[in-house]
Design an enzyme around this catalytic site. Structure first.
Site, mmCIF file in Angstrom:
data_model
loop_
_atom_site.group_PDB
_atom_site.id
_atom_site.type_symbol
_atom_site.label_atom_id
_atom_site.label_comp_id
_atom_site.label_asym_id
_atom_site.label_seq_id
_atom_site.Cartn_x
_atom_site.Cartn_y
_atom_site.Cartn_z
ATOM 1 N N ASP B 103 0.848 -1.190 0.000
ATOM 2 C CA ASP B 103 0.000 0.000 0.000
ATOM 3 C C ASP B 103 0.886 1.244 0.000
ATOM 4 O O ASP B 103 1.842 1.335 0.759
ATOM 5 C CB ASP B 103 -0.901 -0.006 1.238
ATOM 6 C CG ASP B 103 -1.972 1.087 1.199
ATOM 7 O OD1 ASP B 103 -2.810 1.109 2.121
ATOM 8 O OD2 ASP B 103 -1.982 1.904 0.254
ATOM 9 N N HIS B 105 -0.657 4.417 0.080
ATOM 10 C CA HIS B 105 -1.493 5.537 0.515
ATOM 11 C C HIS B 105 -1.133 5.907 1.957
ATOM 12 O O HIS B 105 -1.325 5.099 2.859
ATOM 13 C CB HIS B 105 -2.980 5.155 0.437
ATOM 14 C CG HIS B 105 -3.402 4.737 -0.924
ATOM 15 N ND1 HIS B 105 -3.634 3.423 -1.263
ATOM 16 C CD2 HIS B 105 -3.600 5.460 -2.056
ATOM 17 C CE1 HIS B 105 -3.986 3.369 -2.537
ATOM 18 N NE2 HIS B 105 -3.976 4.575 -3.040
ATOM 19 N N SER B 156 -3.969 -5.304 1.466
ATOM 20 C CA SER B 156 -2.720 -5.255 2.252
ATOM 21 C C SER B 156 -2.926 -5.625 3.713
ATOM 22 O O SER B 156 -1.966 -5.687 4.476
ATOM 23 C CB SER B 156 -2.120 -3.843 2.198
ATOM 24 O OG SER B 156 -1.987 -3.401 0.881
#
Lengths: 290, 228
Positions: B103, B105, B156
């Protein structure tokens, strides 16, 4: 202020992960299964649950076509952005001219055509603007620019909308049955009411009006997006009878013609069932103003 | 010449009202006029961020607003923090934080990091797409008390359990508190994977960290007096 309760993500069990190990375990080549039409079509068919084959397997295809550096993944996880070009408001923004017949985006469309030849129903997942722009610039920069230099973001959204419309036109021409729009970073819980409403007014509602006008495929929205559209008056729900169906996706496919915009549940939530043979469709309001 | 209280109010206001492009000169003038940099941080910058956090809890501010507030905070910190003696900030405990592998973000993680830092924790920010072993090795290297795991993506989530499993495999699970958070995460998931806590927001993460380390929330005044 009426606080909205954001829709809950409908697929929270991690089953959709396509890391290298999972692809190899399915007897498919890595990374070809993520970047060639043959590979992607085979992987999509292997992973199929329910009525539709889904493509692609990440939310990075559009960002990559626009210049993001994407890592296709490893044993731990699937494709994700490795870096971004670092777009900034100080530089005039000119989107690259995208050739939809080449690159990974071209292979995705070719994979859609292959799946149709194999007799499958195809759902193409398209990302929303905040998720795409996050591949191209830091989110903090985006939000800051949206506040301090809104004209730059408005221009970026206009260019992005033209790009997305072209992509969806190509998808419809490739035979895609359902265009599935989701913007994981453009939700109420992240943006809040002010930016959420602004995104609906400046991008999502106008985009959907133009996509509806294309004809062809049905359009499915992530429930987090359909929530924002309905809560802020850009669309309203209408019920349509589709009769007994095997799953929610089949209900969307069967309803096409009576209504084309859906979004009452997550399409990846394979346990979701329609009630009384009815599906909810969205009717967009004619005028989209803030 | 402004008095100290006026400067502190201005620094706080700049953070709260997202004036990230004017705060640095104000912080510089504050320091040049000989005022205490730690007071500027705690009663100016952190005060503004705490008010922003309250607005976030009240759902007046959301992520976009908090990100700009945090930019303002860090623009002020970049001026004042170098003026501090080494030990004057971040004494409540050490926390290793990162977005798990798979991930990229990091907005939620960044906000949690800011709130924990302003609450007095020393943060070791590993960034995003962080391999499992790096969480463990960093916690050991830095003698951290807490490992904070974040992800926005359901794909994730499994890597959070892998961090806990790795701690157990190395026989060090009991040495660290593991807290988790992010869009697809829930209290049930946290219990299922054996995490020590779940936080639904950046502000809750502070309360969770305080609770896990058995500390009552510390006001800036108490924080000052604890430095002796």
């Amino acid at each position: 202020m009426n606080a909205i309760k954001d829709a809950r993500c409908g697929h929270d069990d991690g089953q959709s992960s396509v890391n290298r190990q999972r692809i190899v375990d399915l007897g498919l080549p890595f990374p070809a299964a993520l970047c060639t039409a043959d590979g992607m079509a085979a992987l999509s068919q292997a992973l199929k649950q329910g009525s539709c084959c889904h493509l692609p397997f990440c939310s990075t295809v559009e960002g990559e076509a626009l210049g993001a550096d994407i890592f296709l993944g490893d044993d731990h996880a699937g494709p994700r952005a490795r870096g971004n070009p670092g777009w900034q408001w100080q530089e005039p923004l000119v989107f690259p001219c995208v050739d939809f017949s080449s690159g990974r985006i071209g292979e995705v469309l070719a994979a859609c055509r292959l799946l149709k030849e194999w007799g499958e129903f195809v759902a193409l997942e398209v990302s929303g603007p905040i998720t795409i722009l996050n591949c191209l610039m830091e989110l903090g920069t985006l939000f800051r620019t949206w506040r301090k230099h809104p004209e730059w973001v408005e221009d970026a959204l206009q260019q992005l909308m033209r790009f997305q419309l072209r992509y969806m036109q190509e998808a419809v021409a490739a035979g895609v049955d359902l265009l599935c729009y989701a913007d994981p970073l453009g939700t109420y819980s992240i943006l809040g009411p002010k930016h959420g409403k602004r995104l609906m007014a400046e991008y999502v509602a106008p985009l959907l009006q133009r996509v509806e006008a294309l004809g062809g495929a049905g359009i499915h929205l992530c429930p987090k997006t359909s929530l924002l559209l309905t809560e802020y008056g850009f669309a309203q729900w209408e019920r349509v009878t589709v009769g007994p169906v095997d799953d929610y996706a089949q209900g969307c496919l069967r309803a096409a013609g009576k209504g084309r915009l859906f979004g009452e549940a997550c399409l990846k939530n394979t346990g979701y069932r329609l009630r009384n043979g009815e599906i909810q469709t969205l009717r967009l309001q004619e005028e989209t103003t803030i | 010449m402004k008095n100290k209280e006026a400067f502190l109010a201005e620094l706080s206001r700049c953070v709260l009202e997202m004036e990230d492009d004017v705060i640095a000169p104000i912080a510089r003038r504050y320091a040049e006029e000989g005022h205490d940099p730690l007071d500027g941080i705690l009663f100016g910058l952190v005060d503004g961020m705490n008010q922003a956090a309250v607005l976030y809890e009240q759902e007046e501010y959301f992520i976009p607003e908090l990100l700009i507030c945090s930019t303002a905070l860090y623009n002020g910190l970049n001026i004042l923090r170098p003026l501090l003696p080494q030990s004057d900030f971040g004494g409540k405990g050490k926390i290793v934080i990162g977005v798990v592998e798979g991930d990229t973000h990091d907005i939620g993680k960044n906000l949690v990091c800011i709130m924990l830092e302003t609450a007095g924790y020393e943060m070791i920010d590993l960034g995003r797409d962080v391999p499992v072993e790096r969480f463990v090795s960093s916690a050991k290297e830095n003698n951290a008390e807490i490992i904070a795991l974040s992800t926005l993506m359901s794909t994730s989530m499994g890597n959070m359990k892998k961090v806990i499993d790795r701690l157990e495999a190395q026989g060090v699970r009991e040495q660290y508190k593991v807290i988790v958070g992010g869009g697809p995460i829930s209290p049930a998931f946290a219990r299922k994977i054996g995490a020590d806590g779940y936080s639904a927001s950046a502000l809750e993460a502070v309360k969770l960290a305080d609770r896990l380390l058995s500390q009552t929330p510390v006001s800036p005044h108490k924080h000052l007096s604890s430095l002796g």
